[in-house]
Design a protein around this motif. Structure first.
Motif, short mmCIF file in Angstrom:
data_model
loop_
_atom_site.label_atom_id
_atom_site.label_comp_id
_atom_site.label_asym_id
_atom_site.label_seq_id
_atom_site.Cartn_x
_atom_site.Cartn_y
_atom_site.Cartn_z
N MET A 151 0.87 -1.25 -0.27
CA MET A 151 0.04 -0.03 -0.29
C MET A 151 0.78 1.11 -0.08
SD MET A 151 -2.95 -1.39 2.85
CE MET A 151 -3.92 0.23 2.63
N ARG A 152 0.25 2.43 -0.46
CA ARG A 152 0.81 3.43 -0.44
C ARG A 152 0.21 4.41 0.63
NH1 ARG A 152 -0.56 5.59 -6.27
NH2 ARG A 152 -2.48 4.70 -5.36
N ILE A 153 1.21 4.57 1.77
CA ILE A 153 0.45 5.30 2.90
C ILE A 153 1.09 6.50 3.36
CG2 ILE A 153 0.36 4.62 5.48
CD1 ILE A 153 0.46 1.83 4.99
N LEU A 154 0.33 7.54 3.37
CA LEU A 154 0.56 8.92 4.04
C LEU A 154 0.47 8.80 5.27
CD1 LEU A 154 1.23 11.79 2.69
CD2 LEU A 154 -1.32 12.36 3.00
N LEU A 155 1.87 9.26 6.16
CA LEU A 155 1.68 9.17 7.48
C LEU A 155 1.97 10.64 8.14
CD1 LEU A 155 2.04 7.48 9.99
CD2 LEU A 155 4.24 6.94 9.74
N ALA A 156 1.11 11.01 8.92
CA ALA A 156 1.27 12.53 9.73
C ALA A 156 1.83 11.98 11.09
CB ALA A 156 0.01 13.25 9.73
N GLY A 157 2.53 12.74 11.92
CA GLY A 157 3.30 12.21 13.11
C GLY A 157 4.34 11.33 12.90
N ALA A 158 4.95 11.12 11.91
CA ALA A 158 5.95 10.07 11.69
C ALA A 158 7.22 10.34 12.48
CB ALA A 158 6.32 10.28 10.05
N SER A 159 7.33 11.58 13.00
CA SER A 159 8.63 11.60 13.83
C SER A 159 8.48 11.15 15.37
CB SER A 159 9.22 12.96 13.70
OG SER A 159 8.31 14.14 13.98
N GLY A 160 7.18 10.88 15.78
CA GLY A 160 6.74 10.69 17.18
C GLY A 160 7.15 9.65 17.66
N PHE A 161 6.98 9.34 18.86
CA PHE A 161 7.08 7.90 19.88
C PHE A 161 6.56 6.83 19.12
CE2 PHE A 161 5.50 5.33 23.34
CZ PHE A 161 6.64 4.60 23.52
N LEU A 162 5.48 6.94 18.63
CA LEU A 162 4.67 5.74 17.91
C LEU A 162 4.97 5.95 16.39
CD1 LEU A 162 1.02 5.95 19.87
CD2 LEU A 162 2.91 4.40 20.06
N GLY A 163 4.96 7.25 15.82
CA GLY A 163 4.90 7.17 14.38
C GLY A 163 6.29 6.68 13.94
N THR A 164 7.59 7.08 14.78
CA THR A 164 8.86 6.22 14.09
C THR A 164 8.77 4.87 13.86
OG1 THR A 164 9.61 6.75 16.29
CG2 THR A 164 10.26 8.54 14.69
N ARG A 165 8.33 4.12 14.91
CA ARG A 165 8.21 2.96 15.03
C ARG A 165 7.14 2.23 13.92
NH1 ARG A 165 9.55 5.08 19.48
NH2 ARG A 165 11.40 3.88 20.66
N LEU A 166 6.02 2.94 13.74
CA LEU A 166 5.03 2.29 12.97
C LEU A 166 5.58 2.54 11.39
CD1 LEU A 166 2.30 1.60 12.31
CD2 LEU A 166 1.50 3.60 11.96
N ALA A 167 6.25 3.78 11.16
CA ALA A 167 6.92 3.69 9.77
C ALA A 167 7.86 2.77 9.57
CB ALA A 167 7.71 5.31 9.74
N ASP A 168 8.98 2.31 10.41
CA ASP A 168 9.85 1.46 10.50
C ASP A 168 8.97 0.05 10.07
OD1 ASP A 168 11.79 3.11 10.54
OD2 ASP A 168 12.24 2.43 12.73
N ARG A 169 7.83 -0.27 10.94
CA ARG A 169 7.45 -1.55 10.73
C ARG A 169 6.51 -1.55 9.25
NH1 ARG A 169 5.39 -5.23 14.33
NH2 ARG A 169 7.34 -4.55 15.55
N LEU A 170 5.81 -0.42 8.97
CA LEU A 170 4.82 -0.74 7.60
C LEU A 170 6.14 -0.71 6.53
CD1 LEU A 170 2.35 2.12 8.41
CD2 LEU A 170 2.26 -0.41 8.24
N THR A 171 7.34 0.04 6.40
CA THR A 171 8.31 -0.03 5.49
C THR A 171 8.93 -1.42 5.38
OG1 THR A 171 9.22 2.06 5.88
CG2 THR A 171 10.60 0.72 4.59
N ALA A 172 9.07 -2.25 6.74
CA ALA A 172 9.59 -3.46 6.67
C ALA A 172 8.47 -4.54 5.94
CB ALA A 172 9.80 -3.92 8.09
N ASP A 173 7.18 -4.16 6.08
CA ASP A 173 6.17 -4.85 5.41
C ASP A 173 6.32 -4.51 3.95
OD1 ASP A 173 5.19 -5.81 7.92
OD2 ASP A 173 3.58 -4.44 8.01
N GLY A 174 6.89 -3.79 3.45
CA GLY A 174 6.84 -3.50 1.93
C GLY A 174 5.81 -2.40 1.62
N HIS A 175 5.47 -1.69 2.40
CA HIS A 175 4.28 -0.73 2.13
C HIS A 175 5.34 0.56 1.68
CE1 HIS A 175 1.23 -3.01 3.18
NE2 HIS A 175 1.40 -2.91 4.52
#
Length: 299
Positions: A1-25
């Motif tokens: 998926m192509r995912i637009l993420l707001a709050g990507a530099s925060g406590f949760l956002g950084t970890r979610l961005a890494d996890r979604l990227t690892a999933d191939g998104h």
């Protein structure tokens, strides 16, 4: 998926961005400064400015933007920032989504909210259908969630993530407690009878990914563990796992001096159950507090 993420530099956002990227998104991050990399797009939520093309490129939008609730001592200015940072970002995203042609709209908007929606529930357990409670955070959550309405009215699936207290040694509820516990000068907060709606970081990440893909789920979702505990129980378990005593309770008055307006929220009892996730058979990695704390401390 192509995912637009707001709050990507925060406590949760950084970890979610890494996890979604690892999933191939493919992750595109919204930033307030000029973009520095091809995966960034600039926006100004306070001014309601966002290029519709950045949203039209996305299959999904995840909004985690908002000033940290426990990052600073609360005063009137910080209360305003807590509210506006959430409402402005949500309004900008939801109205931009709604303004796109139907064929260009993302399929889903996952928008952060919080268990603060419920206010003080005492010993009463609440599910997603419970009304908003009273107090500052309940009022913030009410207008925060209402700001998603334009996207919902436009036919986009909207999920409101009523997040509890994610456990990780590097932030959130756990980080500020580790040093006092290790020094043996920690204890329960106030009476200790208030309920804490915790969730392991692993489960918060996986539940969010789960909700991205389950098209049958919309509306509010309590993103919390299935077995809430009281502050006293949390304190005893953390002390046990750190092999330290926890015999110095922190009086409510002392909390008010140190935390200002946030002290009231720290002493609020919120007994929240994840009914939507349970009915959807979300498979918890850490369904109990001992397992969640062990994972957090080992991270």
């Amino acid at each position: 998926m192509r995912i637009l993420l707001a709050g990507a530099s925060g406590f949760l956002g950084t970890r979610l961005a890494d996890r979604l990227t690892a999933d191939g998104h493919q992750i595109t991050r919204l930033v307030r400064r000029p973009p520095r990399t091809p995966d960034e797009r600039q926006w100004d939520p306070a001014a309601g400015q966002l290029d519709p093309a950045a949203v039209a490129e996305a299959d999904a939008v995840v909004n985690l933007a908002g000033a940290g609730v426990g990052d600073k001592r609360w005063n009137d200015d910080y209360r305003r920032l807590i509210r506006t940072s959430r409402v402005d970002s949500t309004t900008t995203l939801a109205t931009t989504v709604a303004g796109l042609p139907s064929a260009d709209r993302p399929r889903v908007l996952l928008n952060s909210s919080a268990v603060g929606w419920y206010g003080n529930t005492g010993d009463r357990a609440v599910e997603e259908d419970a009304p908003a409670g009273e107090g500052f955070l309940a009022d913030v959550c009410r207008v925060w969630e209402a700001a998603t309405r334009p996207a919902e009215d436009a036919g986009v699936r909207v999920v409101r993530l009523r997040t509890g207290l994610p456990l990780h040694r590097d932030g959130g509820l756990l980080k500020p407690q580790l040093l006092p516990f290790k020094l043996g000068i920690a204890g329960r907060l106030g009476s200790g009878r208030q309920w804490l709606p915790w969730i392991s970081m692993e489960d918060w990440l996986d539940a969010t990914r789960f909700l991205l893909h389950h098209d049958e789920i919309s509306g509010p979702v309590n993103v919390v563990g299935p077995n809430p505990v009281t502050n006293a129980e949390f304190t005893r378990e953390l002390a046990r796992q750190l092999h330290r005593p926890a015999i110095m309770p922190i009086p409510a008055l002392a909390l008010k001096v140190v935390l200002g307006g946030f002290a009231h929220e720290a002493l609020t009892s919120t007994r929240v159950l994840p009914s939507v996730l349970t009915r959807a058979a979300y498979p918890y990695h850490h369904p109990t507090l001992p397992a969640a704390l062990a994972a957090a401390l080992a991270a």
